[in-house]
Design a protein around this motif. Structure first.
Motif, PDB file in Angstrom:
ATOM      1  N   ASN A 139     -29.120   7.121 -29.760  1.00 43.91           N
ATOM      2  CA  ASN A 139     -29.976   8.294 -29.694  1.00 43.91           C
ATOM      3  C   ASN A 139     -29.537   9.352 -30.709  1.00 43.91           C
ATOM      4  O   ASN A 139     -30.370   9.954 -31.384  1.00 43.91           O
ATOM      5  CB  ASN A 139     -29.991   8.871 -28.280  1.00 43.91           C
ATOM      6  CG  ASN A 139     -31.115   9.853 -28.071  1.00 43.91           C
ATOM      7  OD1 ASN A 139     -32.133   9.805 -28.764  1.00 43.91           O
ATOM      8  ND2 ASN A 139     -30.950  10.744 -27.123  1.00 43.91           N
ATOM      9  N   LEU A 167     -30.384   8.038 -34.244  1.00 45.91           N
ATOM     10  CA  LEU A 167     -31.822   8.144 -34.498  1.00 45.91           C
ATOM     11  C   LEU A 167     -32.277   9.596 -34.622  1.00 45.91           C
ATOM     12  O   LEU A 167     -33.131   9.921 -35.445  1.00 45.91           O
ATOM     13  CB  LEU A 167     -32.602   7.446 -33.388  1.00 45.91           C
ATOM     14  CG  LEU A 167     -32.539   5.921 -33.382  1.00 45.91           C
ATOM     15  CD1 LEU A 167     -33.205   5.361 -32.136  1.00 45.91           C
ATOM     16  CD2 LEU A 167     -33.191   5.349 -34.631  1.00 45.91           C
ATOM     17  N   ARG A 168     -31.699  10.470 -33.820  1.00 48.35           N
ATOM     18  CA  ARG A 168     -32.121  11.875 -33.841  1.00 48.35           C
ATOM     19  C   ARG A 168     -31.743  12.540 -35.165  1.00 48.35           C
ATOM     20  O   ARG A 168     -32.546  13.224 -35.777  1.00 48.35           O
ATOM     21  CB  ARG A 168     -31.486  12.642 -32.679  1.00 48.35           C
ATOM     22  CG  ARG A 168     -31.914  14.118 -32.654  1.00 48.35           C
ATOM     23  CD  ARG A 168     -31.299  14.870 -31.513  1.00 48.35           C
ATOM     24  NE  ARG A 168     -31.804  14.342 -30.263  1.00 48.35           N
ATOM     25  CZ  ARG A 168     -31.129  14.348 -29.117  1.00 48.35           C
ATOM     26  NH1 ARG A 168     -29.911  14.862 -29.077  1.00 48.35           N
ATOM     27  NH2 ARG A 168     -31.656  13.869 -28.020  1.00 48.35           N
ATOM     28  N   TYR A 169     -30.487  12.360 -35.598  1.00 46.45           N
ATOM     29  CA  TYR A 169     -30.034  13.053 -36.801  1.00 46.45           C
ATOM     30  C   TYR A 169     -30.275  12.255 -38.083  1.00 46.45           C
ATOM     31  O   TYR A 169     -30.363  12.830 -39.157  1.00 46.45           O
ATOM     32  CB  TYR A 169     -28.559  13.424 -36.667  1.00 46.45           C
ATOM     33  CG  TYR A 169     -28.342  14.458 -35.600  1.00 46.45           C
ATOM     34  CD1 TYR A 169     -28.779  15.765 -35.779  1.00 46.45           C
ATOM     35  CD2 TYR A 169     -27.735  14.131 -34.404  1.00 46.45           C
ATOM     36  CE1 TYR A 169     -28.606  16.727 -34.791  1.00 46.45           C
ATOM     37  CE2 TYR A 169     -27.545  15.077 -33.408  1.00 46.45           C
ATOM     38  CZ  TYR A 169     -27.989  16.371 -33.615  1.00 46.45           C
ATOM     39  OH  TYR A 169     -27.824  17.303 -32.636  1.00 46.45           O
ATOM     40  N   PHE A 197     -32.899   9.773 -38.437  1.00 48.00           N
ATOM     41  CA  PHE A 197     -34.305   9.421 -38.657  1.00 48.00           C
ATOM     42  C   PHE A 197     -35.280  10.404 -38.016  1.00 48.00           C
ATOM     43  O   PHE A 197     -36.486  10.150 -37.999  1.00 48.00           O
ATOM     44  CB  PHE A 197     -34.566   8.011 -38.105  1.00 48.00           C
ATOM     45  CG  PHE A 197     -33.705   6.963 -38.739  1.00 48.00           C
ATOM     46  CD1 PHE A 197     -34.014   6.457 -39.992  1.00 48.00           C
ATOM     47  CD2 PHE A 197     -32.572   6.490 -38.094  1.00 48.00           C
ATOM     48  CE1 PHE A 197     -33.224   5.496 -40.578  1.00 48.00           C
ATOM     49  CE2 PHE A 197     -31.775   5.522 -38.678  1.00 48.00           C
ATOM     50  CZ  PHE A 197     -32.094   5.025 -39.923  1.00 48.00           C
ATOM     51  N   ASN A 198     -34.755  11.487 -37.445  1.00 46.83           N
ATOM     52  CA  ASN A 198     -35.586  12.516 -36.811  1.00 46.83           C
ATOM     53  C   ASN A 198     -36.480  11.914 -35.712  1.00 46.83           C
ATOM     54  O   ASN A 198     -37.660  12.254 -35.592  1.00 46.83           O
ATOM     55  CB  ASN A 198     -36.420  13.270 -37.850  1.00 46.83           C
ATOM     56  CG  ASN A 198     -36.830  14.630 -37.352  1.00 46.83           C
ATOM     57  OD1 ASN A 198     -36.201  15.172 -36.450  1.00 46.83           O
ATOM     58  ND2 ASN A 198     -37.874  15.182 -37.940  1.00 46.83           N
ATOM     59  N   TYR A 199     -35.912  10.995 -34.954  1.00 43.94           N
ATOM     60  CA  TYR A 199     -36.618  10.339 -33.856  1.00 43.94           C
ATOM     61  C   TYR A 199     -35.678  10.316 -32.653  1.00 43.94           C
ATOM     62  O   TYR A 199     -34.478  10.112 -32.812  1.00 43.94           O
ATOM     63  CB  TYR A 199     -36.998   8.905 -34.258  1.00 43.94           C
ATOM     64  CG  TYR A 199     -37.704   8.139 -33.173  1.00 43.94           C
ATOM     65  CD1 TYR A 199     -39.051   8.359 -32.917  1.00 43.94           C
ATOM     66  CD2 TYR A 199     -37.026   7.205 -32.409  1.00 43.94           C
ATOM     67  CE1 TYR A 199     -39.700   7.659 -31.916  1.00 43.94           C
ATOM     68  CE2 TYR A 199     -37.669   6.500 -31.405  1.00 43.94           C
ATOM     69  CZ  TYR A 199     -39.008   6.733 -31.163  1.00 43.94           C
ATOM     70  OH  TYR A 199     -39.653   6.051 -30.176  1.00 43.94           O
ATOM     71  N   THR A 200     -36.201  10.516 -31.479  1.00 47.68           N
ATOM     72  CA  THR A 200     -35.338  10.543 -30.298  1.00 47.68           C
ATOM     73  C   THR A 200     -35.805   9.534 -29.259  1.00 47.68           C
ATOM     74  O   THR A 200     -37.002   9.251 -29.147  1.00 47.68           O
ATOM     75  CB  THR A 200     -35.281  11.953 -29.694  1.00 47.68           C
ATOM     76  OG1 THR A 200     -34.344  11.968 -28.632  1.00 47.68           O
ATOM     77  CG2 THR A 200     -36.626  12.402 -29.175  1.00 47.68           C
ATOM     78  N   LEU A 201     -34.855   9.004 -28.525  1.00 50.65           N
ATOM     79  CA  LEU A 201     -35.149   8.087 -27.431  1.00 50.65           C
ATOM     80  C   LEU A 201     -35.151   8.887 -26.130  1.00 50.65           C
ATOM     81  O   LEU A 201     -34.102   9.349 -25.688  1.00 50.65           O
ATOM     82  CB  LEU A 201     -34.084   6.988 -27.345  1.00 50.65           C
ATOM     83  CG  LEU A 201     -33.905   6.104 -28.572  1.00 50.65           C
ATOM     84  CD1 LEU A 201     -32.688   5.210 -28.400  1.00 50.65           C
ATOM     85  CD2 LEU A 201     -35.153   5.260 -28.780  1.00 50.65           C
TER      86      LEU A 201
END
Length: 160
Positions: free
Chosen positions: A35, A38-40, A42-46
């Motif tokens: 998480n 992906l957050r930092y 790809f700017n996507y969060t689970l």
């Protein structure tokens, strides 16, 4: 004969507690790691990882209570015992009785809460895990805490 059975039950319970804690904490750490990446990255969060971690915290707290009772690592205020060392045996017995009462309350109220979740068929918001699975940890670990406390009391009684 009874001693061998109790020893095997203790070993089985210890393995269950340790491996359950290990697996759920590792699972939560992996989910949180991905998480964060992906957050930092790809700017996507689970969204489900935070829900999983919340459930893992609940499980690890309750199962950890059983482990803490077995290892005699429960938080205690021992100022009275330090002032009056002769009271240690009686106060230890008293705290164990209180722990049995608390474990009984965990079993009773945990069962009531679990039964309510079973009747209402509620699920977690994101992962859709039935809440009965989450709430079932309370009566189960209440029973484990009860048995561990009895085990500690028997050890105290036979060692003196």
């Amino acid at each position: 004969m009874l001693g061998k059975i109790l020893k095997k039950l203790d070993t089985a319970a210890s393995h269950f507690e340790e491996w359950t804690l290990f697996i759920i904490v590792i699972t939560a750490l992996i989910a949180l790691f991905f998480n964060v990446v992906l957050r930092y990255g790809f700017n996507y969060t689970l969204a489900w990882s935070e829900e999983l971690v919340r459930i893992v915290i609940i499980y690890s707290t309750f199962i950890g209570a059983s482990v803490a009772v077995k290892q005699r690592a429960m938080i205690r205020i021992d100022a009275v015992v330090q002032i009056f060392p002769r009271l240690k045996k009686g106060l230890t017995f008293y705290t164990n009785i209180l722990m049995l009462v608390f474990a009984g309350m965990m079993i009773y109220y945990g069962y009531k809460m679990t039964h309510l979740q079973l009747l209402t068929h509620q699920k977690t918001i994101i992962m859709q895990i039935p809440l009965v699975v989450v709430y079932a940890v309370m009566p189960v670990t209440g029973l484990m805490v009860f048995l561990r406390t009895v085990q500690v009391m028997v050890q105290d009684f036979t060692s003196k």
